[in-house]
Design a protein around this motif. Structure first.
Motif: not given
Ligand code: ZN
Length: 214
Positions: A103, A108, A132, A187, A189
């Motif tokens: 991760e 991102w 995400r 969150d 993912i």
């Protein structure tokens, strides 16, 4: 091993076993299989059937070379993505290989409304991306031109089909219009494969779509 409620459909798993799927879908299924004993057992059954068919071919006195070539064609993807469940971390081995890490290695990019994505690869056959979604946030309502396959890696989301959490897979096509909402607390993912651009319903998301690239 997580308690998986939503499994990969047979036709897609069979397509994976025979190497017939676009690369983006292969990645989602390889990752799902790493998280699901149930999917791995079904995959092994398909591979056994494939092997039995090849045995029959062998009896028909085909050359070794022919068998080798057929095996290479049939088993390539399934063999190279032989499921390995990693201890610790968020991403199973096939996804780690595609990302180049776990991760924390993901680069991102913001696509608006707090949602982030990272496109892993994209070609004419389809796109694989990580998404995400902030806890509690809704994605725009949309339908699909082609097939969208979503695998949850962390957190959970809810839509018209139920709640999807780690290891769960959702397949949506032109028949499905949905509004995924990340569950509160963490969150969400997801690894998402698409083989056509999504169709967003609302005006704003439609304007944003060229920029978002979803
Ligand atoms: Zn969708």
């Amino acid at each position: 091993m997580t308690d998986i409620q939503h499994h990969v459909p047979d036709d897609l798993l069979m397509g994976y076993a025979t190497g017939a799927l676009p690369r983006a879908f292969d990645l989602v299924i390889a990752t799902h299989v790493s998280l699901s004993d149930e999917a791995r057992a079904r995959l092994e059954a398909y591979e056994a059937v494939g092997g039995a068919v090849l045995d029959t071919l062998d009896e028909a006195d085909l050359s070794d070379d022919c068998l080798q070539k057929t095996l290479a064609m049939v088993g390539d993807t399934a063999r190279s993505d032989r499921p390995i469940t990693t201890s610790g971390g968020t991403f199973p081995a096939p996804l780690r290989a595609a990302v180049g890490g776990d991760e924390d290695a993901v680069r991102w990019r913001s696509v608006g409304a707090g949602v982030k994505q990272c496109v892993l690869y994209s070609d004419d056959s389809g796109t694989a991306r990580l998404l995400r979604i902030p806890a509690g946030r809704a994605m725009p309502e949309h339908s699909h031109h082609g097939t969208e396959m979503t695998l949850v890696l962390k957190g959970a989301f809810r839509d018209e089909d139920g709640v999807f959490s780690r290891g769960d897979i959702e397949v949506a096509d032109a028949e499905v219009s949905h509004t995924p909402v990340a569950e509160p607390g963490e969150d969400c993912i997801c690894l998402v494969a698409t083989n056509a651009r999504l169709r967003f319903q609302g005006l704003l998301p439609r304007i944003a779509q060229p920029f978002v690239g979803i």
